[in-house]
Structure formats: structure tokens, C-alpha cells
Design a protein around this motif. Structure first.
Motif, PDB file in Angstrom:
ATOM      1  N   TYR A 178       0.865  -1.402   0.038  1.00 45.70           N
ATOM      2  CA  TYR A 178      -0.050  -0.039  -0.078  1.00 45.70           C
ATOM      3  C   TYR A 178       0.985   1.183  -0.036  1.00 45.70           C
ATOM      4  CZ  TYR A 178      -2.984   3.641   1.769  1.00 45.70           C
ATOM      5  OH  TYR A 178      -3.637   5.069   1.986  1.00 45.70           O
ATOM      6  N   ARG A 216      -0.486  -1.520  -3.847  1.00 45.93           N
ATOM      7  CA  ARG A 216      -1.708  -2.122  -3.474  1.00 45.93           C
ATOM      8  C   ARG A 216      -2.874  -1.196  -3.050  1.00 45.93           C
ATOM      9  NH1 ARG A 216      -3.746  -6.939  -1.781  1.00 45.93           N
ATOM     10  NH2 ARG A 216      -1.943  -7.902  -1.789  1.00 45.93           N
ATOM     11  N   LYS A 217      -4.114  -1.191  -3.777  1.00 40.33           N
ATOM     12  CA  LYS A 217      -5.305  -0.612  -3.747  1.00 40.33           C
ATOM     13  C   LYS A 217      -6.318  -1.106  -3.000  1.00 40.33           C
ATOM     14  CE  LYS A 217      -3.578   2.022  -7.145  1.00 40.33           C
ATOM     15  NZ  LYS A 217      -2.139   2.070  -7.052  1.00 40.33           N
ATOM     16  N   GLU A 218      -6.264  -2.380  -2.670  1.00 37.79           N
ATOM     17  CA  GLU A 218      -7.380  -2.989  -1.672  1.00 37.79           C
ATOM     18  C   GLU A 218      -6.624  -4.175  -0.921  1.00 37.79           C
ATOM     19  OE1 GLU A 218     -10.525  -4.798  -4.130  1.00 37.79           O
ATOM     20  OE2 GLU A 218     -10.865  -3.042  -5.120  1.00 37.79           O
ATOM     21  N   ASP A 248      -6.757  -7.529   1.215  1.00 37.77           N
ATOM     22  CA  ASP A 248      -7.411  -8.922   1.383  1.00 37.77           C
ATOM     23  C   ASP A 248      -6.922  -9.573   2.601  1.00 37.77           C
ATOM     24  OD1 ASP A 248      -8.552 -11.328   0.953  1.00 37.77           O
ATOM     25  OD2 ASP A 248      -6.731 -12.052  -0.578  1.00 37.77           O
ATOM     26  N   THR A 261     -15.341   0.743   4.681  1.00 30.81           N
ATOM     27  CA  THR A 261     -14.390  -0.482   3.809  1.00 30.81           C
ATOM     28  C   THR A 261     -14.816  -0.166   2.261  1.00 30.81           C
ATOM     29  OG1 THR A 261     -14.182  -1.743   5.751  1.00 30.81           O
ATOM     30  CG2 THR A 261     -13.626  -2.600   3.644  1.00 30.81           C
ATOM     31  N   ASN A 262     -15.945  -0.093   2.024  1.00 31.50           N
ATOM     32  CA  ASN A 262     -16.468   0.336   0.711  1.00 31.50           C
ATOM     33  C   ASN A 262     -16.300   1.651  -0.143  1.00 31.50           C
ATOM     34  OD1 ASN A 262     -17.909  -2.218   0.886  1.00 31.50           O
ATOM     35  ND2 ASN A 262     -19.717  -1.255   1.666  1.00 31.50           N
ATOM     36  N   SER A 275     -13.958   3.422  -1.997  1.00 29.12           N
ATOM     37  CA  SER A 275     -12.708   3.074  -2.971  1.00 29.12           C
ATOM     38  C   SER A 275     -11.524   3.922  -2.772  1.00 29.12           C
ATOM     39  CB  SER A 275     -13.014   3.125  -4.349  1.00 29.12           C
ATOM     40  OG  SER A 275     -14.307   2.279  -4.623  1.00 29.12           O
ATOM     41  N   TYR A 276     -10.302   3.201  -3.000  1.00 29.34           N
ATOM     42  CA  TYR A 276      -8.938   4.025  -2.875  1.00 29.34           C
ATOM     43  C   TYR A 276      -8.979   5.152  -3.841  1.00 29.34           C
ATOM     44  CZ  TYR A 276      -3.951   3.939  -3.507  1.00 29.34           C
ATOM     45  OH  TYR A 276      -2.486   4.315  -3.660  1.00 29.34           O
TER      46      TYR A 276
END
Length: 162
Positions: free
Chosen positions: A55, A60-62, A64, A83-84, A86-87
């Protein structure tokens, strides 16, 4: 009671302490200095370190990761909505309160956001005031500004977010 483990990560926003158990990441906290981490680390903490490093490198954009933040049902609901976001994007506290079904609970959303035990990964820094201003961040507004600019610089060209 399950054992907890922790490790430290040097980042552009200071030292981060990552705490987890054998299955989940429990918290990320901003620290003034590095401490001694656990002698053995479960795979989730190794994976968390690696994903945070990616990140900060702009790769890294998301995330996991299996997360287990402790909080009330309302806090959990708000963190899931956060969390929804977006980056490279932002939402307002009011946006999140509307999504939560409690349009008039903007202040409660702000308080829940401030109690987020897993900042950066649960991206509470992406939540801003309705007037577009940076408001409140447990890690400090300078960190919030840095994180937003970092994401903006590593996203496709777009208008200023704040």
C-alpha cells in the motif's frame, strides 16, 4: 482466550503496531517508536505487513485480510460501509450516515469512525466533512492528509478530493 501477537512496521506516516491472533488482524495503531514484536508471527500478521508495505509503495489498492475489529454493532456497520469507499475516493460522514439508514446520525458516524481499531485498512481517512474539509482523524490530520494525497497520487487522474 486466544493468544495475541504483534509486530511493528515503519511507514511514511510513522511506526505502526499491528496486533492479531492466529486467524485475524485485530488492530493497527500509530506509535511513536518501534518496540519489540512477538518472537513468532502468525501468517495473518506477515500478510498484513506485506500488504501495508505494498500500500505504501503505491502498489496495493485493496486489502485482502481477515479482520476482527472489536466494536458495537453500530460501529461494525459503519466500519463495513467505510471499507466500501474506494482507494483514491472520499465520502462524507453524512454520506455514510445515509448509507447506514440513519441519515440524522452524522455525529454518531463520526464517533464510530474515530473508534476504528484498524485504520488505513478500514480506510477511515477517506471520510471527510460535508464541506470538503479534513476533519477528525485519530492518527492526526497530517497523517490523514498524507494518506489521501498518497492515494490520489497513485490513482488515475482526477479532481482534488478535498
Amino acid at each position: 482466550m486466544e493468544n495475541t501477537f504483534f509486530t511493528y512496521l515503519s511507514s511514511p506516516v510513522g511506526w505502526l503496531k499491528l496486533t492479531g491472533n492466529s486467524n485475524s488482524l485485530l488492530s493497527v495503531s500509530f506509535e511513536e517508536m518501534e518496540g519489540d514484536g512477538s518472537s513468532e508471527l502468525p501468517p495473518i500478521l506477515k500478510k498484513s505487513r506485506r500488504q501495508l508495505e505494498e500500500y505504501f509503495e503505491g502498489i496495493r489498492k485493496e486489502f485482502d485480510l481477515k479482520l476482527s475489529p472489536e466494536g458495537t454493532d453500530f460501529q461494525q456497520k459503519i466500519w463495513k460501509l467505510v471499507t466500501n469507499v474506494s482507494y483514491g475516493k472520499t465520502a462524507t460522514y453524512h454520506d455514510i450516515s445515509v448509507q447506514s439508514g440513519s441519515e440524522k446520525s452524522t455525529r454518531a458516524v463520526g464517533l464510530a469512525n474515530g473508534k476504528n481499531p484498524i485504520p488505513i485498512i478500514i480506510p477511515c481517512h477517506r471520510i471527510i466533512g460535508s464541506n470538503g474539509k479534513l476533519t477528525g482523524y485519530a492518527g492526526g490530520l497530517e497523517r490523514k492528509r498524507w494518506l489521501l494525497l498518497h492515494e490520489q497520487q497513485n490513482s488515475p487522474k482526477q479532481d482534488m478530493l478535498f
